[in-house]
Scaffold this motif. Structure first.
Motif, PDB file in Angstrom:
ATOM      1  N   VAL A  86     -92.554  27.690   8.176  1.00 41.31           N
ATOM      2  CA  VAL A  86     -91.535  27.863   9.202  1.00 41.31           C
ATOM      3  C   VAL A  86     -90.273  27.097   8.810  1.00 41.31           C
ATOM      4  O   VAL A  86     -90.330  25.931   8.424  1.00 41.31           O
ATOM      5  CB  VAL A  86     -92.023  27.367  10.582  1.00 41.31           C
ATOM      6  CG1 VAL A  86     -90.930  27.584  11.638  1.00 41.31           C
ATOM      7  CG2 VAL A  86     -93.301  28.095  10.991  1.00 41.31           C
ATOM      8  N   SER A  90     -86.959  30.345  12.494  1.00 42.80           N
ATOM      9  CA  SER A  90     -87.056  30.098  13.935  1.00 42.80           C
ATOM     10  C   SER A  90     -85.761  29.511  14.456  1.00 42.80           C
ATOM     11  O   SER A  90     -85.389  28.386  14.113  1.00 42.80           O
ATOM     12  CB  SER A  90     -88.227  29.143  14.224  1.00 42.80           C
ATOM     13  OG  SER A  90     -88.239  28.762  15.582  1.00 42.80           O
ATOM     14  N   THR A 106     -91.386  25.258  15.994  1.00 44.48           N
ATOM     15  CA  THR A 106     -92.549  25.825  15.297  1.00 44.48           C
ATOM     16  C   THR A 106     -93.723  26.015  16.247  1.00 44.48           C
ATOM     17  O   THR A 106     -94.232  27.114  16.420  1.00 44.48           O
ATOM     18  CB  THR A 106     -92.951  24.922  14.115  1.00 44.48           C
ATOM     19  OG1 THR A 106     -91.907  24.943  13.122  1.00 44.48           O
ATOM     20  CG2 THR A 106     -94.250  25.382  13.464  1.00 44.48           C
ATOM     21  N   TRP A 157     -85.275  21.001  12.530  1.00 42.70           N
ATOM     22  CA  TRP A 157     -85.430  19.986  11.477  1.00 42.70           C
ATOM     23  C   TRP A 157     -84.224  20.081  10.559  1.00 42.70           C
ATOM     24  O   TRP A 157     -84.157  20.912   9.677  1.00 42.70           O
ATOM     25  CB  TRP A 157     -86.724  20.182  10.686  1.00 42.70           C
ATOM     26  CG  TRP A 157     -87.004  19.044   9.746  1.00 42.70           C
ATOM     27  CD1 TRP A 157     -86.489  17.779   9.795  1.00 42.70           C
ATOM     28  CD2 TRP A 157     -87.889  19.070   8.607  1.00 42.70           C
ATOM     29  NE1 TRP A 157     -86.981  17.008   8.770  1.00 42.70           N
ATOM     30  CE2 TRP A 157     -87.843  17.776   8.021  1.00 42.70           C
ATOM     31  CE3 TRP A 157     -88.684  20.058   8.039  1.00 42.70           C
ATOM     32  CZ2 TRP A 157     -88.588  17.452   6.890  1.00 42.70           C
ATOM     33  CZ3 TRP A 157     -89.431  19.731   6.920  1.00 42.70           C
ATOM     34  CH2 TRP A 157     -89.381  18.438   6.357  1.00 42.70           C
ATOM     35  N   TYR A 213     -96.728  24.580   7.425  1.00 42.28           N
ATOM     36  CA  TYR A 213     -95.796  23.592   6.904  1.00 42.28           C
ATOM     37  C   TYR A 213     -94.374  24.038   7.167  1.00 42.28           C
ATOM     38  O   TYR A 213     -94.123  25.209   7.448  1.00 42.28           O
ATOM     39  CB  TYR A 213     -96.054  23.292   5.428  1.00 42.28           C
ATOM     40  CG  TYR A 213     -95.807  24.393   4.419  1.00 42.28           C
ATOM     41  CD1 TYR A 213     -94.893  24.222   3.378  1.00 42.28           C
ATOM     42  CD2 TYR A 213     -96.529  25.595   4.445  1.00 42.28           C
ATOM     43  CE1 TYR A 213     -94.697  25.213   2.417  1.00 42.28           C
ATOM     44  CE2 TYR A 213     -96.336  26.574   3.489  1.00 42.28           C
ATOM     45  CZ  TYR A 213     -95.416  26.376   2.480  1.00 42.28           C
ATOM     46  OH  TYR A 213     -95.210  27.348   1.527  1.00 42.28           O
ATOM     47  N   GLN A 214     -93.441  23.082   7.168  1.00 38.04           N
ATOM     48  CA  GLN A 214     -92.053  23.357   7.519  1.00 38.04           C
ATOM     49  C   GLN A 214     -91.110  23.043   6.365  1.00 38.04           C
ATOM     50  O   GLN A 214     -91.370  22.137   5.558  1.00 38.04           O
ATOM     51  CB  GLN A 214     -91.618  22.515   8.728  1.00 38.04           C
ATOM     52  CG  GLN A 214     -92.155  22.997  10.052  1.00 38.04           C
ATOM     53  CD  GLN A 214     -91.429  22.381  11.253  1.00 38.04           C
ATOM     54  OE1 GLN A 214     -92.029  22.244  12.312  1.00 38.04           O
ATOM     55  NE2 GLN A 214     -90.161  22.018  11.108  1.00 38.04           N
ATOM     56  N   THR A 246     -92.598  19.602   4.489  1.00 40.18           N
ATOM     57  CA  THR A 246     -93.680  18.742   4.961  1.00 40.18           C
ATOM     58  C   THR A 246     -94.866  18.875   4.017  1.00 40.18           C
ATOM     59  O   THR A 246     -95.293  19.979   3.686  1.00 40.18           O
ATOM     60  CB  THR A 246     -94.104  19.103   6.389  1.00 40.18           C
ATOM     61  OG1 THR A 246     -94.419  20.498   6.462  1.00 40.18           O
ATOM     62  CG2 THR A 246     -92.985  18.790   7.374  1.00 40.18           C
ATOM     63  N   SER A 263     -87.012  22.123   5.799  1.00 41.09           N
ATOM     64  CA  SER A 263     -85.871  21.639   6.580  1.00 41.09           C
ATOM     65  C   SER A 263     -84.620  22.461   6.319  1.00 41.09           C
ATOM     66  O   SER A 263     -84.514  23.191   5.322  1.00 41.09           O
ATOM     67  CB  SER A 263     -85.592  20.168   6.266  1.00 41.09           C
ATOM     68  OG  SER A 263     -84.965  20.023   5.001  1.00 41.09           O
ATOM     69  N   SER A 304     -87.378  25.857  10.754  1.00 42.00           N
ATOM     70  CA  SER A 304     -87.033  25.646  12.162  1.00 42.00           C
ATOM     71  C   SER A 304     -85.630  25.077  12.307  1.00 42.00           C
ATOM     72  O   SER A 304     -85.207  24.205  11.544  1.00 42.00           O
ATOM     73  CB  SER A 304     -88.040  24.680  12.805  1.00 42.00           C
ATOM     74  OG  SER A 304     -87.558  24.186  14.041  1.00 42.00           O
ATOM     75  N   LEU A 326     -94.594  19.060  13.011  1.00 44.04           N
ATOM     76  CA  LEU A 326     -94.301  20.377  13.563  1.00 44.04           C
ATOM     77  C   LEU A 326     -93.483  20.188  14.829  1.00 44.04           C
ATOM     78  O   LEU A 326     -93.990  19.696  15.846  1.00 44.04           O
ATOM     79  CB  LEU A 326     -95.599  21.147  13.871  1.00 44.04           C
ATOM     80  CG  LEU A 326     -96.574  21.315  12.702  1.00 44.04           C
ATOM     81  CD1 LEU A 326     -97.809  22.086  13.154  1.00 44.04           C
ATOM     82  CD2 LEU A 326     -95.913  21.999  11.512  1.00 44.04           C
TER      83      LEU A 326
END
Length: 292
Positions: free
Chosen positions: A76, A195, A146, A81, A162-163, A90, A165, A78, A142
């Motif tokens: 994701v 997102s 997310t 972040w 996992y994200q 992450t 940035s 997002s 998260l």
């Protein structure tokens, strides 16, 4: 430098680059099995209360989770972040649930989304970028950009998440190109999700009534650009001047759309869901992108 030595060094450099790329693909292959090309999503997440409300938005997220092929991992990007001068991913085994908001009921702060992380996929994602501009992160987790939609979508929280940035110091074109490089993950069972919101102005929220005319105009223009596959105009959204500035006083909620569009294949179909507004100035329009 003599010509023969120059050719030799150039050849060695080319071989080195090729070897690095093979290593990156090998790392990716080790992490996840090769799959059919996964869909892409851009999700207008809006109000974090959508995570616990039974409404049109959350019901559609639940429906998606039931209809889409189950991914091996979820990445994701997002809007919540934001990093400067670096892009981070992450890389922890157990990302925490971040409640990055205020003024909401205790019930929302009590929500947890204990999905596992995936350090292996984080490292494989880093390997995709030969210039080395993505760093591991062990502090984030998260955020609600997310888990607010993943909770209705995949309530068992069993799929690794996992994200990535948002490097806010970079221009819009950077985020689109980053999405292009991420597209490889689609063939490794990774569901890539941007997102944010196509229109996001918290300063003009209202209870009830139709969306603002300027909000509908910006949403329509961006949708038309996407339908025409004129992604260059989406990247250049700031050329819409005051309309863009009103739709996005800050651009954090628009940039994840560019990551999603960057990963689009020319043979993909694009459809929309949740194509309505919330509180007058939040476009919940979302994109489902999948192969024909």
């Amino acid at each position: 430098m003599k010509r023969r030595a120059f050719i030799k060094n150039t050849t060695l450099t080319s071989l080195s680059i090729s070897f690095m790329k093979l290593n990156a693909l090998g790392s990716l292959t080790d992490s996840l099995n090769k799959t059919d090309k996964m869909p892409l999503l851009f999700i207008g997440h809006g109000n974090p209360m959508n995570a616990i409300l039974d409404n049109d938005f959350s019901r559609q997220w639940k429906k998606l989770g039931q209809q889409l092929e189950k991914p091996q991992a979820i990445l994701v990007i997002s809007a919540h972040w934001i990093t400067n001068n670096s892009t981070k991913v992450t890389a922890m085994k157990s990302p925490k649930t971040i409640h990055d908001f205020g003024g909401f009921p205790d019930e929302l702060f009590e929500q947890q989304y204990p999905a596992p992380g995936t350090p292996e996929m984080a490292n494989s994602t880093i390997d995709l970028f030969q210039k080395g501009h993505i760093e591991q992160d062990f502090e984030w987790g998260l955020d609600h950009g997310t888990w607010s939609f993943l909770k209705p979508m995949y309530p068992k929280a069993e799929i690794p998440v996992y994200q990535l940035s948002l490097n806010y110091s970079k221009p819009a074109s950077f985020h689109y190109q980053l999405g292009k490089q991420l597209s490889t993950l689609r063939e490794r069972g990774v569901l890539i999700i941007g997102s944010g919101n196509i229109v996001h102005n918290l300063q003009t929220l209202k209870q009830g009534g139709p969306a603002y005319d300027w909000a509908k105009e910006f949403d329509t223009k961006i949708t038309d650009y996407i339908n025409d596959r004129d992604f260059k105009k989406v990247i250049d959204f700031q050329k819409l001047g005051s309309l863009a500035r009103t739709a996005h006083p800050t651009y954090d909620h628009f940039l994840p759309l560019l990551h999603t569009l960057g990963a689009v294949d020319k043979l993909d179909d694009i459809s929309y869901f949740n194509d309505s507004f919330d509180m007058g100035s939040i476009s919940m329009r979302s994109l489902l992108i999948q192969k024909r």
